[in-house]
Design an enzyme around this catalytic site. Structure first.
Site, PDB file in Angstrom:
ATOM      1  N   ASP A   1       0.852  -1.185   0.000  1.00  0.00           N
ATOM      2  CA  ASP A   1       0.000   0.000   0.000  1.00  0.00           C
ATOM      3  C   ASP A   1       0.891   1.240   0.000  1.00  0.00           C
ATOM      4  O   ASP A   1       1.760   1.378   0.863  1.00  0.00           O
ATOM      5  CB  ASP A   1      -0.893  -0.013   1.255  1.00  0.00           C
ATOM      6  CG  ASP A   1      -1.765   1.224   1.348  1.00  0.00           C
ATOM      7  OD1 ASP A   1      -2.165   1.752   0.295  1.00  0.00           O
ATOM      8  OD2 ASP A   1      -2.034   1.672   2.474  1.00  0.00           O
TER       9      ASP A   1
ATOM     10  N   ASP B   1       3.342   1.188   3.274  1.00  0.00           N
ATOM     11  CA  ASP B   1       2.827   1.026   4.639  1.00  0.00           C
ATOM     12  C   ASP B   1       3.115  -0.415   5.052  1.00  0.00           C
ATOM     13  O   ASP B   1       2.473  -1.355   4.588  1.00  0.00           O
ATOM     14  CB  ASP B   1       1.323   1.313   4.659  1.00  0.00           C
ATOM     15  CG  ASP B   1       0.750   1.233   6.068  1.00  0.00           C
ATOM     16  OD1 ASP B   1       1.377   0.592   6.938  1.00  0.00           O
ATOM     17  OD2 ASP B   1      -0.330   1.805   6.290  1.00  0.00           O
TER      18      ASP B   1
ATOM     19  N   ASP C   1       0.596   5.327   0.026  1.00  0.00           N
ATOM     20  CA  ASP C   1      -0.388   6.363   0.287  1.00  0.00           C
ATOM     21  C   ASP C   1       0.307   7.713   0.207  1.00  0.00           C
ATOM     22  O   ASP C   1       1.332   7.920   0.865  1.00  0.00           O
ATOM     23  CB  ASP C   1      -0.980   6.148   1.690  1.00  0.00           C
ATOM     24  CG  ASP C   1      -2.363   6.749   1.803  1.00  0.00           C
ATOM     25  OD1 ASP C   1      -2.546   7.857   1.260  1.00  0.00           O
ATOM     26  OD2 ASP C   1      -3.230   6.118   2.420  1.00  0.00           O
TER      27      ASP C   1
END
Lengths: 366, 364
Positions: free
Chosen positions: A73, A264, A75
């Site tokens: 992930d 992440d 972000d």
């Protein structure tokens, strides 16, 4: 656009309704069953596990975990980009008014200019720089996955997450059965986290075997970043040796954010997590979790993941930040009634920056 | 199925094939207890177990082939040791024996693996056929027992590595090691393979070798003690009861599953990584247990040292006068030590177990 993922029968599904809690531990076998779930429940967000289970509808302890895709992930909010302060909106928890943070406050302490309450939450309307920054991290990740871990491009699916970043799903059976700790090691590897100078030829007793630019893996990348280009190498090597172990360790640590992919870690290590279902809309933005295809550079989430129709609708908009969708700019709005395309209305409503116009009063009964 | 000669069986007596050797020899257990010619094998078996219990390293046999008698002694003393362990019924002895035998196997596998000459045809490599056979045997034993595929690779100048294992096999095992050089980011990685030296490749699978030997012993039948074997069995049992009393591990409903799991791993005598030991100790300290109450839980650890355990527990309990905190659930999860149950919902630290109401999950 929403379809059943591979091995749907072994995955856990879940959903949220508007202004309601999460429903999890659902088992679906076909695209038809998935559509029924979405339609019957009028969901705001639909989720599907990266994990495979023998009994996906049982409580977590009884599901009998069989493996999971390897998921990363990225972000944009974690990238600490300078643009972020310019498109962050705070929303007062007391009166609900959106307001811009004071200069330099970012998402930190700030009082509502309307009611003075210090309690607020924040929402961001990511800009093109945010998207470009996140894409850069995706590209770094894909390069390491391919060159070092031999993950084939066809086994990597890159999705816009639906809000502020990207998900990279790796469907490679070599990694399907590995546990949380092992995934953490891979996460640290792609992020270039935890590297020691000794691996790069710098010991406390002195330097021997500093990396060459042509070497595979992190040694080659570090050589290119610290000791390249070729013409400058003799000088840079001399300087590195003279500066010693501590300075080399500091430079290595300084390279981590630029060389490593900023992912992440918690997402990668969580083998029971449910992720937004590819093709479904995010309740946080009204944008879709959309596949980016092979042309990541050419993918524009504010065009390609904006799937709501463009019919004009009326809303009361309170977006102090201007934003762009499908090539059109919107805002800023200061609580005014406006007519905008439905996709722009959905975006603002999902961000908490617009509401439906008040209904005209019903006629009095005679 | 790996076909072994007597010399190879002596080097790796824990393989299933060695059991057939005992059956084929046609001796009964009673004969080992009563026949003076066979008695030395039984004595050797007892000493093999006792040496492991005392924590002494065995160094039977060098890099070369064992002579016929020595090979026979090695195989029989191992197999009889397994029989004695089953009769004694003391898990603490089994664990220590398995660890020592695994270390011995590790040493031999490493020796054999070093005979791989990367990039050259095995048959023409220095040492000829025998070295080729040893190399293949070592790699096949590791593959058969652990599923890890060790392949020869070119020299890695930075690390001296000449072998490689698949990344997934590596990361599943490297978390057991605390040293930073075992982190994947500090290894040579390319084309999905992690470069290792022969020593590192075998060390990577040490725990599984130990578990294999341990489970082989525990799954063996426990026959009644025949005449002549009462002495060794009694001596081994008495030694275990005197030196390795069973600790009381956390099993209360009030203990979170991660802590119960950590305690169970130690109770089984398996290796619990440093992070797991830290979790167990800090949790129990936080729950009010004393250092003296906690220390016995670590007695079954394969690398147990009373002095080191007490030093570390005291350090955890008194650091800066406040003590270390129990690691958060996030941290425990990242270390692969989380075995969450629905009762864990809503807590962020194991010490909150049983005190918080469930919260809705998140995702995506």
């Amino acid at each position: 656009m929403v379809g059943a993922p591979r091995s749907a029968g072994m995955r856990e599904f879940g959903y949220q309704r508007f202004n309601s809690g999460m429903v999890r531990h659902l088992s679906l076998r076909t695209a038809g069953e998935l559509r029924v779930m979405l339609v019957q429940n009028a969901v705001s967000d639909a989720y599907c596990s990266s994990g495979y289970y023998n009994f996906p509808d049982l409580p977590m302890a009884d599901k009998d975990w069989q493996g999971a895709d390897l998921v990363f992930d990225i972000d944009s909010k974690d990238l600490a980009l300078p643009c972020r302060a310019g498109h962050t909106v705070l929303k007062c928890a007391a009166c609900g008014a959106p307001f811009l943070p004071p200069d330099g406050a970012g998402e930190g302490p700030a009082a509502c200019p309307g009611c003075g309450s210090p309690r607020h939450d924040s929402r961001s309307l990511p800009c093109r720089d945010c998207v470009a920054g996140a894409k850069k991290e995706v590209a770094k990740l894909l390069r390491v996955l391919g060159e070092d871990l031999a993950v084939l491009p066809e086994d990597c699916a890159v999705y816009f997450s639906g809000n502020e970043g990207f998900h990279v799903h790796v469907d490679d059976e070599r990694f399907r059965g590995i546990g949380s700790g092992a995934r953490g090691e891979i996460a640290d590897y792609v992020a270039f986290r935890g590297a020691v100078p000794e691996r790069f030829g710098m010991a406390r007793s002195g330097a021997a075997g500093l990396p060459e630019a042509g070497e595979a893996g992190w040694r080659g990348r570090v050589a290119a970043a610290l000791l390249g280009p070729k013409s400058a190498r003799p000088r840079l090597v001399r300087e590195a040796k003279a500066a010693g172990y501590g300075a080399f360790a500091a430079r290595l640590a300084g390279l981590q954010p630029s060389l490593g992919a900023r992912i992440d870690r918690n997402v990668t290590t969580d083998v029971h997590r449910i992720f937004r279902l590819p093709g479904s809309l995010s309740g946080k933005s009204g944008l879709a979790k959309a596949p980016c295809g092979r042309d990541l550079d050419g993918f524009d989430p504010y065009r390609d993941a904006c799937l709501v129709d463009g019919d004009p609708v009326d809303v009361v908009a309170r977006s102090p930040v201007r934003f762009r969708l499908r090539g059109r700019g919107f805002g800023p709005y200061d609580g005014e009634a406006v007519t905008v395309p439905r996709f722009a209305a959905a975006y603002m409503i999902c961000k908490g920056l617009a509401t439906a116009p008040p209904r005209p009063p019903a006629p009095a009964p005679r | 199925m790996i076909t072994l000669g007597p010399d190879e069986m002596a080097r790796y007596p824990f393989l299933a094939e060695s059991g057939a050797y005992l059956r084929d020899a046609g001796f009964t257990l009673e004969q080992f207890g009563t026949d003076p010619d066979l008695r030395r094998l039984l004595d050797g078996a007892e000493e093999r177990v006792m040496a492991a219990a005392r924590g002494e390293a065995r160094r039977a046999g060098g890099a070369g082939a064992l002579s016929g008698d020595a090979a026979t002694f090695e195989v029989f003393s191992f197999l009889l040791a397994v029989v004695l362990l089953r009769m004694a019924g003391r898990p603490s002895l089994v664990r220590r024996f398995a660890l020592r035998e695994a270390m011995e196997a590790e040493r031999r596998l490493e020796q054999d693996l070093r005979h791989i000459v990367p990039g050259r045809d095995a048959a023409s490599a220095a040492g000829g056929r025998r070295r080729s056979g040893e190399k293949e045997l070592a790699a096949r034993i590791v593959g058969s027992l652990t599923g890890v595929r060790i392949v020869a690779s070119g020299d890695d100048a930075a690390s001296g590595a000449t072998f490689a294992v698949p990344v997934a096999d590596y990361v599943e095992r490297s978390g057991r090691f605390h040293e930073r050089e075992w982190k994947l980011v500090n290894r040579g990685v390319s084309a999905g393979l992690v470069r290792l030296t022969a020593h590192e490749a075998i060390r990577l699978v040490r725990a599984e070798l130990g578990n294999h030997i341990s489970s082989s012993i525990l799954s063996a039948k426990a026959p009644p003690v025949p005449p002549g074997l009462e002495g060794p069995v009694g001596r081994l049992s008495a030694y275990a009861d005197r030196h390795f009393p069973r600790p009381v591990a956390p099993k209360d409903a009030a203990d979170p599953p991660c802590v119960k799991h950590a305690a169970a791993v130690l109770e089984r005598g398996e290796n619990l990584p440093h992070s797991g030991r830290f979790l167990l100790a800090t949790f129990l300290l936080r729950r009010g247990r004393s250092v003296e109450q906690i220390a016995p839980l670590f007695r079954n650890a394969p690398d147990y040292s009373e002095r080191v355990t007490m030093y570390q527990l005291n350090n955890l309990a008194t650091k800066d006068g406040t003590g270390y905190s129990c690691p958060s659930c996030d941290k425990v999860r990242g270390q692969g030590l989380c075995f969450a149950t629905p009762e864990c919902d809503g807590i962020v630290n194991p010490v909150q177990f049983g005190t918080r109401a469930a919260a809705p999950p998140g995702g995506g």
